[in-house]
Design an enzyme around this catalytic site. Structure first.
Site, PDB file in Angstrom:
ATOM      1  CG  HIS A  55      -1.938  -1.118   1.205  1.00  0.00           C
ATOM      2  ND1 HIS A  55      -3.091  -1.123   0.439  1.00  0.00           N
ATOM      3  CD2 HIS A  55      -1.938  -2.302   1.867  1.00  0.00           C
ATOM      4  CE1 HIS A  55      -3.748  -2.247   0.644  1.00  0.00           C
ATOM      5  NE2 HIS A  55      -3.067  -2.988   1.493  1.00  0.00           N
ATOM      6  CG  ASN A 128      -7.813  -4.698   0.545  1.00  0.00           C
ATOM      7  OD1 ASN A 128      -7.028  -3.770   0.658  1.00  0.00           O
ATOM      8  ND2 ASN A 128      -7.487  -5.941   0.839  1.00  0.00           N
ATOM      9  CE1 TYR A 338      -2.841  -2.746   7.438  1.00  0.00           C
ATOM     10  CE2 TYR A 338      -2.270  -4.999   8.005  1.00  0.00           C
ATOM     11  CZ  TYR A 338      -2.750  -4.084   7.096  1.00  0.00           C
ATOM     12  OH  TYR A 338      -3.130  -4.481   5.848  1.00  0.00           O
TER      13      TYR A 338
END
Length: 488
Positions: A55, A128, A338
């Site tokens: 990303h 997404n 993350y």
């Protein structure tokens, strides 16, 4: 005439000359005592933080979320309760595999990350533009991403590696069918849906829980881009989607999405025909219809891309009371991965940056670390329990209990049906959509150097739907292997 601002160094001292270095006579050499020059060069060398591993290329915007249907029956999360309630948001859209300077219009899933600045802390939905994913166990994620990145020998994209992995990971078939269909290249960020993808748990004030999935439906309508046009635009304007989003907001054409959820009673998860925590699967809308929650509007562009988009950090672990994780294996790993990526990329204190900072008071015992630019807790007590009035836990916001059992071992999902939903998706397509899907797949598979990989992937397509497999095989000038026909 307004007063001109004085140029200063980073420590606030006025700069006397910003055009000429200090030298020993003319022409020089340059003197190291020119601290303004040294500071400019040293800072310039450090202007880039590491780009995101995935990303990396993206665009973002500010806006708000407004509740249109009170959800207090299902969750105590205040962000979803009270018709008319507005919450500020920041949204980042992105491609997945490309680098920071890559083209926007490639065939790739798109990241769809939403940060809600709620009165109970930040809540992130990090998904997404697809309701599913390629894999369902995060132990395979680094390997999968390696196949999407550059080959270690040639430093080129490697379709053979990509299809080799997919053909050996049949759980990817549903997402592969989605990716190579029309929605694999959205017309713009404004014309695509967004999904939380994972299953989450909602808990209400009574402690009653349900399973939930998020769906952001674009109010601009889903529109996709012809692959040939996408290739042309990639060469002429690789920032096409970024530019489109910025220009639309700048001229007041504010994009919006309606948030819906699917709600599943906890008990249904035990008997549902698909594992409801498997991110390669969807829940039927007939079984669990969409329920409207609210509307998200993006109405303000960032003032500074680096500060607000590049430094923005999202994590599915940023939860608020009333929202909890599910046993989804991919989600469980993302809860760690993350935030850990952000600690590496932006710094351990990334949540103090203005774009990431909650809009509510933060009270904890975390101290120090690189770039701690607030008062670092001042002189307050930095341990707990303590006798000095430091912050304490709020017991009513404990995570709801759930039973766990079984042997601690490496076990796969007990559902090996990778074909039903991929076949259903294929059969939902019109004849024209099927033709485009097969064409896109064939053009990609033609680049694969090993015939064994092509045949293995054809088997998967055939198992999903015989017509699907036959058409891909014909496009490649191959035959569907006899063993898959015999066992069909």
């Amino acid at each position: 005439m307004a007063d001109t601002k004085k140029l200063t160094t980073s420590w606030g001292a006025p700069v006397g000359d910003n055009q000429n270095s200090i030298t020993a006579g003319n022409p020089g050499p340059t003197l190291i005592q020119d601290v303004h020059l040294i500071e400019k060069l040293a800072h310039f060398n450090r202007e880039r933080v590491p780009e995101r591993v995935v990303h990396a290329k993206g665009a973002g915007a500010h806006g708000y979320f407004e509740v249109t249907n009170d959800m207090s029956k299902y969750t105590k999360a205040k962000v979803f309760n009270g018709v008319g309630k507005r919450t500020p948001v920041f949204v980042r859209f992105s491609t997945v595999a490309g680098e920071l300077g890559s083209a926007d219009t490639v065939r790739d899933p798109r990241g769809f990350a939403v940060k809600f600045y709620t009165e109970e802390g930040n809540y992130d939905i990090v998904g997404n533009n697809t309701p599913i994913f390629f894999i369902r166990d995060a132990i395979k994620f680094p390997d999968f991403i390696h196949t999407q990145k550059r080959d270690p020998r040639t430093h080129l994209k490697n379709p053979t590696a990509m299809w080799d992995f997919w053909s050996l990971s049949p759980e990817s078939l549903h997402q592969v069918t989605y990716l190579f269909g029309d929605r694999g290249i959205p017309l713009t960020y404004r014309h695509m849906n967004g999904y939380g993808s994972h299953t989450f748990k909602w808990v209400n004030e009574k402690g009653e829980a349900v399973w939930v999935k998020y769906h952001f439906k674009t109010n601009q309508g889903v529109k996709n881009m012809d692959p040939e046009l996408a290739v042309k635009i990639a060469g002429e304007n690789p920032d096409y989607h970024t530019e489109d989003l910025y220009n639309a907001i700048e001229k007041g054409d504010y994009p919006s999405w309606t948030l819906y959820v699917q709600i599943m009673p906890l008990e249904d998860a035990k008997t549902y025909r698909f594992n409801p925590f498997d991110v390669t699967k969807v829940w039927s809308h007939k079984d669990y219809p969409l329920i409207e929650v609210g509307r998200m509007v993006l109405n303000r562009n960032p003032e500074n891309y680096f500060a607000e988009v590049e430094q923005a950090t999202f994590s599915p672990g940023n939860l608020v009371p009333g929202v909890e994780p599910s046993p989804d294996k991919m989600l469980q790993a993302r809860l760690f991965a993350y935030a850990d990526a952000h600690r590496y990329r932006v710094g351990v204190n990334h949540n103090l940056l203005p774009i990431n900072r909650p809009r509510v008071e933060v009270n904890n015992y975390q101290r120090d670390g690189f770039m701690r630019f607030d008062n670092n807790g001042g002189g307050s007590v930095n341990y707990e329990p303590n006798s000095f009035g430091g912050p304490t836990e709020v017991s009513e916001h404990k995570t709801t209990p759930f039973p766990v059992s079984g042997m601690a071992e490496s076990v796969p999902y007990d559902d090996d049906d990778h074909y039903t939903q991929a076949g259903d998706l294929y059969r939902l397509m019109s004849e024209e959509e099927k033709a485009r899907l097969v064409k896109n797949i064939v053009e990609s598979l033609k680049q694969v150097t090993k015939e064994e990989i092509k045949l293995r992937q054809i088997r998967h397509f055939y198992k999903a739907d015989p017509d699907y497999g036959r058409r891909v095989a014909e496009g490649l000038g191959l035959q569907v292997p006899d063993d898959v026909i015999t066992n069909a």
